[in-house]
Design an enzyme around this catalytic site. Structure first.
Site, mmCIF file in Angstrom:
data_model
loop_
_atom_site.group_PDB
_atom_site.id
_atom_site.type_symbol
_atom_site.label_atom_id
_atom_site.label_comp_id
_atom_site.label_asym_id
_atom_site.label_seq_id
_atom_site.Cartn_x
_atom_site.Cartn_y
_atom_site.Cartn_z
ATOM 1 N N LEU A 96 37.116 26.401 6.675
ATOM 2 C CA LEU A 96 37.655 27.148 7.805
ATOM 3 C C LEU A 96 39.100 27.597 7.619
ATOM 4 O O LEU A 96 39.938 26.862 7.114
ATOM 5 C CB LEU A 96 37.570 26.267 9.050
ATOM 6 C CG LEU A 96 37.838 26.986 10.364
ATOM 7 C CD1 LEU A 96 36.741 28.008 10.630
ATOM 8 C CD2 LEU A 96 37.895 25.993 11.507
ATOM 9 N N GLU B 249 41.552 30.068 13.585
ATOM 10 C CA GLU B 249 41.809 31.232 14.424
ATOM 11 C C GLU B 249 43.278 31.280 14.838
ATOM 12 O O GLU B 249 43.798 32.331 15.221
ATOM 13 C CB GLU B 249 40.909 31.146 15.663
ATOM 14 C CG GLU B 249 40.912 32.377 16.526
ATOM 15 C CD GLU B 249 39.775 32.367 17.550
ATOM 16 O OE1 GLU B 249 38.696 31.812 17.250
ATOM 17 O OE2 GLU B 249 39.963 32.913 18.639
ATOM 18 N N ARG C 219 30.789 30.868 21.875
ATOM 19 C CA ARG C 219 31.843 29.955 22.314
ATOM 20 C C ARG C 219 33.212 30.550 22.015
ATOM 21 O O ARG C 219 33.427 31.108 20.944
ATOM 22 C CB ARG C 219 31.714 28.611 21.592
ATOM 23 C CG ARG C 219 32.824 27.629 21.924
ATOM 24 C CD ARG C 219 32.598 26.273 21.293
ATOM 25 N NE ARG C 219 32.733 26.278 19.846
ATOM 26 C CZ ARG C 219 33.895 26.224 19.182
ATOM 27 N NH1 ARG C 219 35.031 26.176 19.847
ATOM 28 N NH2 ARG C 219 33.913 26.203 17.869
ATOM 29 N N HIS D 149 31.929 31.655 12.277
ATOM 30 C CA HIS D 149 33.369 31.834 12.459
ATOM 31 C C HIS D 149 33.785 32.991 11.570
ATOM 32 O O HIS D 149 33.394 33.052 10.410
ATOM 33 C CB HIS D 149 34.106 30.549 12.068
ATOM 34 C CG HIS D 149 35.528 30.501 12.528
ATOM 35 N ND1 HIS D 149 36.493 31.307 11.978
ATOM 36 C CD2 HIS D 149 36.141 29.763 13.483
ATOM 37 C CE1 HIS D 149 37.652 31.057 12.589
ATOM 38 N NE2 HIS D 149 37.466 30.131 13.496
ATOM 39 N N GLN E 150 27.133 30.202 15.887
ATOM 40 C CA GLN E 150 28.414 30.893 15.738
ATOM 41 C C GLN E 150 28.858 30.940 14.276
ATOM 42 O O GLN E 150 29.032 29.900 13.644
ATOM 43 C CB GLN E 150 29.493 30.188 16.557
ATOM 44 C CG GLN E 150 30.855 30.856 16.415
ATOM 45 C CD GLN E 150 31.842 30.367 17.468
ATOM 46 O OE1 GLN E 150 32.401 29.289 17.340
ATOM 47 N NE2 GLN E 150 32.021 31.146 18.515
ATOM 48 N N PHE F 166 44.600 32.689 21.884
ATOM 49 C CA PHE F 166 43.382 32.539 21.096
ATOM 50 C C PHE F 166 42.369 33.577 21.553
ATOM 51 O O PHE F 166 42.477 34.115 22.656
ATOM 52 C CB PHE F 166 42.804 31.129 21.306
ATOM 53 C CG PHE F 166 42.620 30.356 20.024
ATOM 54 C CD1 PHE F 166 43.694 30.069 19.204
ATOM 55 C CD2 PHE F 166 41.358 29.888 19.638
ATOM 56 C CE1 PHE F 166 43.521 29.329 18.038
ATOM 57 C CE2 PHE F 166 41.183 29.160 18.473
ATOM 58 C CZ PHE F 166 42.262 28.876 17.670
ATOM 59 N N ARG G 181 34.841 35.627 18.792
ATOM 60 C CA ARG G 181 34.423 35.321 17.418
ATOM 61 C C ARG G 181 33.180 36.093 16.985
ATOM 62 O O ARG G 181 33.082 36.528 15.834
ATOM 63 C CB ARG G 181 34.154 33.817 17.283
ATOM 64 C CG ARG G 181 35.429 33.020 17.279
ATOM 65 C CD ARG G 181 35.158 31.547 17.159
ATOM 66 N NE ARG G 181 36.431 30.827 17.078
ATOM 67 C CZ ARG G 181 36.536 29.507 17.056
ATOM 68 N NH1 ARG G 181 35.464 28.749 17.121
ATOM 69 N NH2 ARG G 181 37.719 28.939 16.968
ATOM 70 N N HIS H 60 29.670 27.958 11.653
ATOM 71 C CA HIS H 60 30.713 27.095 12.188
ATOM 72 C C HIS H 60 30.243 26.202 13.337
ATOM 73 O O HIS H 60 30.681 25.069 13.462
ATOM 74 C CB HIS H 60 31.851 27.990 12.681
ATOM 75 C CG HIS H 60 33.054 27.258 13.188
ATOM 76 N ND1 HIS H 60 33.723 26.331 12.423
ATOM 77 C CD2 HIS H 60 33.714 27.313 14.374
ATOM 78 C CE1 HIS H 60 34.742 25.847 13.126
ATOM 79 N NE2 HIS H 60 34.750 26.407 14.310
#
Lengths: 607, 247
Positions: free
Chosen positions: A250, A253, A415, A236, A234, A121, A315, A380
């Site tokens: 969404l 990821e 994050r 995304h 954030q 990730f 991100r 997000h």
């Protein structure tokens, strides 16, 4: 005077997602009486939407992983603005918390050796995300839900808390109402844990559900707590952009974790040119190396000597890159970029990303095993939130605790994916313990103030009394325009000032919102109350964003494009001061030397 | 832009409630839930509807669309011919709260009575993907309760007193088939779960938005276990001789 029913608990948990459920389980296991308030039905909280996985340095897939590397990745991802102690506790306790989930019945995907499987990730040096296909959040919430209901926690479904009550400076309870018939309810409690999630509904394009209206942020603010680092929102990088009805939903990821490639309309794999100098060495140098990493991943090899593809950058960085590509005219037909996993074996894609496959097939008529997806940034998550003590999760208001997305500090300015689910269970558990310890030390039970109840009832009733008021939905539309236009992904002083002026006007109009119909399950009436929370959290975001004159993590200022080291030592804090929002800069806690050394000895990262 | 006609049930009881007609503009890719949200925003803010994720992951927005139990967030407007009216009404099987919202609390009560996951004390937590494929299928359930809504035992005969319904047979199957679970829920499935009521018409499987093979993969294997344990003459004889089988 309206009637209300009364419930009494040692601890009241507000919010029943991962953090709230985990906190309630912990507190209840220690023998105190626990009430759990859900804004929706139990098991529907936003945690259910989490897809890609839960980050924990189990080292099942890559034996080089450990809590120190996870800690370092988290701090670097957050551009060192994180509360170091939270990041440390998180990295140290996440593995144990994941194993606990497994022992309560969670069924994670397995490695060939029969252990919990972990995937790559963004921003994580090693393959670290424990997952169940792309529905990890559902697994987490269902596991906790089933654990919780068998442990004697009293659950109050479709109940909304509108006010925290206090006895002097201490928490004494909460007031709210039940949606099904609009009846009022008083909860007497010695301690309250807020676990209400985020603020996404202030933005039009968001992956967040209707519940995400900054409730905990606003309740804590009103009760005297301070909110830190609210400028860090954030976006995304990959939300759906078409069709219009699904805009913002969404795209996990995990698509990139499984090898998804980002290209612009010219077919260029653009992420290579957006890698920041500081971390460029951690990523594949070119397409050839990225391809080798992928081949190793697809063959199920546990370790690989090649570096990860540039799509797995953090991100904040990927979101900015996509935004820039589209803005400079290299976007797709519907204003996104292409995310392509169709070059892989179709059966593997369906197995690894089943809900993405169905989501695109059913909502957009796109078969992701055949054609690329169109994606673009979507609001997000908020890194900022209620300031808490890292070890106990207590706020500066005695008896008020916070965990999960509504708390601040853990993620700094950005994050990492997968660190949210682990945050929920690590700090949910901590908050449960912290609150129990607090109630044990508390002498006499705090008293409920009738006048505070009267205030709470009046606030709830007033929208029905206005004859020619405003439809709250109209104000939400205005709020969306303001936040999207002036407080979006790229920010600038004059825009932020305009945004704040417009928010002030909106606050005046808010005093005129009206509700129609009865109190029985009335979303219009409900929105009148939610709007207050949305306005408080939006103002906190805008004012904090104006005050940070640098770009760092998710906060990108066009007028201050560089990161300013001298600003890396301070948090932005907002709190209530009469009718105005007070903003201060407070110093970061100093990281001890043994942790600092972890950054100095950073070995070349491979994943 | 084309316009759709929606007839939405409004009211707090079926006696006095009625369908109200709304005209809603339709854009590309729009789903029924979008149309309901349009009505809330532009016409009647107090229309009651549950929803959370709007991506078919939470199972909140269950309703009956033109008579078919469905998630509104997955039901696309362009699936209906432009001249048809789209009728939206609440789940029939559960008591009405208001408009499209019903009281589904009974489901949560049923869940509490199912023996929770019970691993062996000395389990070493090694198990393999092939051992959990089936369990993972059951754990995809998003608790939309569409299977409960369509099940005739619950819908037409209202036997909530005696039958736990497909959702909780799936839940039980997920626990029973977990490789490390040690509890035995088979007797309770027969006596309290009412598994015998199911006559495998597969209506539940047809409406499942997660494509869980409820009947074939969960209910039938559980029925077989009940038969093995309680109605197999050879096993009954062996049990008499050697005592009750341990799981």
């Amino acid at each position: 005077m309206a009637n209300y029913e009364i419930h009494e608990h040692d601890i009241l948990v507000i919010g029943a997602g991962g953090a709230g459920l985990r906190a309630a389980i912990e507190a209840s296991a220690k023998g105190v009486s626990v009430g759990l308030v859900c804004k929706s039905l139990l098991g529907k909280a936003h945690t259910v939407m989490a897809e890609g996985g839960i980050a924990a340095a189990l080292a099942n897939v890559d034996s080089r992983d450990n809590w120190e590397v996870h800690f370092r990745d988290t701090m670097i991802g957050g551009k060192m603005l994180n509360n170091w102690r939270m990041a440390q506790i998180h990295a140290q306790e996440a593995p144990e918390c994941v194993r606990e989930l497994e022992q309560w019945g969670a069924v994670f995907d397995r490695t060939k050796e029969g252990k919990i499987l972990q995937r790559a990730f963004g921003g994580h040096t090693y393959k670290r995300l424990c997952h169940v296909g792309d529905r990890t959040g559902l697994e987490l919430i269902r596991t906790l839900q089933d654990k919780g209901v068998h442990q004697g926690i009293d659950v109050y479904m479709e109940c909304t808390v509108t006010k925290i009550l206090k006895d002097g400076d201490k928490v004494s309870g909460a007031f709210g109402y039940f949606r099904e018939d609009g009846r009022y309810v008083l909860f007497k409690a010695k301690a309250i844990i807020l676990a209400t999630g985020g603020v996404g509904r202030s933005y039009l394009v968001t992956s967040n559900s209707w519940e995400y209206t900054g409730d905990g942020h606003a309740l804590a603010y009103d009760a005297g707590a301070d909110l830190i680092d609210m400028e860090f929102v954030q976006f995304h990088p990959t939300g759906m952009v078409w069709p219009p009805g699904v805009r913002g939903i969404l795209v996990t990821e995990a698509v990139r974790g499984e090898g998804g490639i980002l290209r612009n309309s010219k077919g260029e794999r653009f992420m290579f040119k957006y890698l920041p100098e500081a971390t460029r060495a951690d990523y594949a140098a070119d397409e050839t190396e990225a391809k080798k990493w992928l081949e190793d991943t697809l063959s199920g090899r546990l370790k690989t000597e090649y570096k990860r593809p540039p799509e797995l950058s953090t991100r904040d960085n990927v979101a900015r890159a996509i935004y820039t590509e589209v803005k400079e005219g290299r976007g797709t037909e519907h204003g996104g970029v292409y995310l392509d996993i169709s070059y892989q074996n179709a059966e593997r894609v369906k197995k690894k990303l089943p809900s993405m496959y169905h989501q695109f097939k059913e909502l957009a008529d796109v078969d992701i095993t055949q054609t690329p997806m169109e994606v673009g940034p979507t609001m997000h998550y908020i890194m900022g939130g209620i300031r808490v003590n890292a070890d106990t999760a207590e706020t500066r208001v005695p008896g008020l605790f916070a965990a999960g997305e509504c708390s601040g500090g853990m993620h700094g300015s950005n994050r990492l994916g997968g660190n949210s689910l682990s945050d929920l269970i690590v700090f949910g558990r901590r908050a449960g313990r912290g609150a129990v310890d607090y109630t044990h030390k508390l002498g006499s039970a705090p008293q409920i103030s009738e006048s505070q109840i009267t205030e709470a009832i009046e606030e709830l009733e007033i929208p029905f009394k206005r004859q020619d008021g405003i439809n709250p939905n109209d104000l939400v539309k205005e709020l969306h325009t303001i936040m999207g236009t002036y407080v979006g992904i790229f920010r600038e002083e004059k825009d932020l000032q305009t945004g704040i002026e417009k928010l002030e006007e909106l606050k005046k109009k808010f005093k005129l919102v009206k509700a129609n119909g009865t109190k029985v399950f009335n979303p219009g009436w409900h929105l009148c109350r939610d709007l207050k929370n949305m306005l408080i959290s939006s103002e906190a975001i805008a004012r904090s964003a104006l005050s940070r004159k640098e770009s760092r993590g998710a906060h990108s200022r066009l007028d201050y494009p560089k990161t300013d080291d001298s600003l890396g030592n301070e948090n932005t804090s907002v709190s209530k001061d009469g009718e105005t929002m007070k903003l201060e800069k407070t110093p970061l806690n100093k990281m001890p030397d043994d942790l600092k050394e972890l950054f100095a000895k950073k070995e070349p990262a491979h994943a | 832009m084309r316009e759709a006609t929606l007839k939405v049930f409004r009211g707090t009881d079926y006696e006095t409630g009625e369908f109200k007609t709304y005209k809603v503009p339709v854009e590309d890719g729009m789903v029924v839930l979008d149309a309901i949200h349009y009505i809330q925003k532009e016409i009647d803010p107090d229309v009651a509807v549950r929803w959370n994720c709007k991506a078919a992951k939470c199972g909140s927005c269950s309703a009956e669309v033109n008579g078919k139990p469905a998630l509104m967030c997955k039901t696309r407007m362009d699936h209906f011919a432009s001249d048809t009216e789209i009728q939206v009404q609440p789940l029939k099987t559960f008591p009405l709260v208001k408009d499209l919202v019903t009281n589904v609390a009974w489901n949560y009560e049923v869940n509490k009575k199912i023996t929770p996951f019970t691993p062996a004390k000395d389990a070493d937590w090694t198990f393999f993907q092939e051992d959990i494929e089936r369990v993972q299928e059951f754990r995809k359930c998003i608790e939309c309760f569409l299977c409960q809504d369509v099940c005739h035992v619950l819908r037409d005969h209202n036997r909530k007193d005696a039958f736990i319904g497909p959702r909780f047979l799936v839940r039980t199957a997920g626990l029973e088939m977990h490789p490390l679970d040690k509890a035995n829920r088979i007797e309770s499935l027969k006596d309290h779960g009412g598994i015998g009521f199911c006559n495998i018409t597969k209506c539940c499987t047809e409406v499942c938005p997660e494509d869980i093979h409820i009947t074939d993969n969960a209910i039938i294997p559980l029925k077989e276990r009940v038969v093995d344990e309680f109605y197999d003459p050879v096993m009954m004889l062996l049990k008499k001789i050697f005592g009750k089988k341990q799981k």
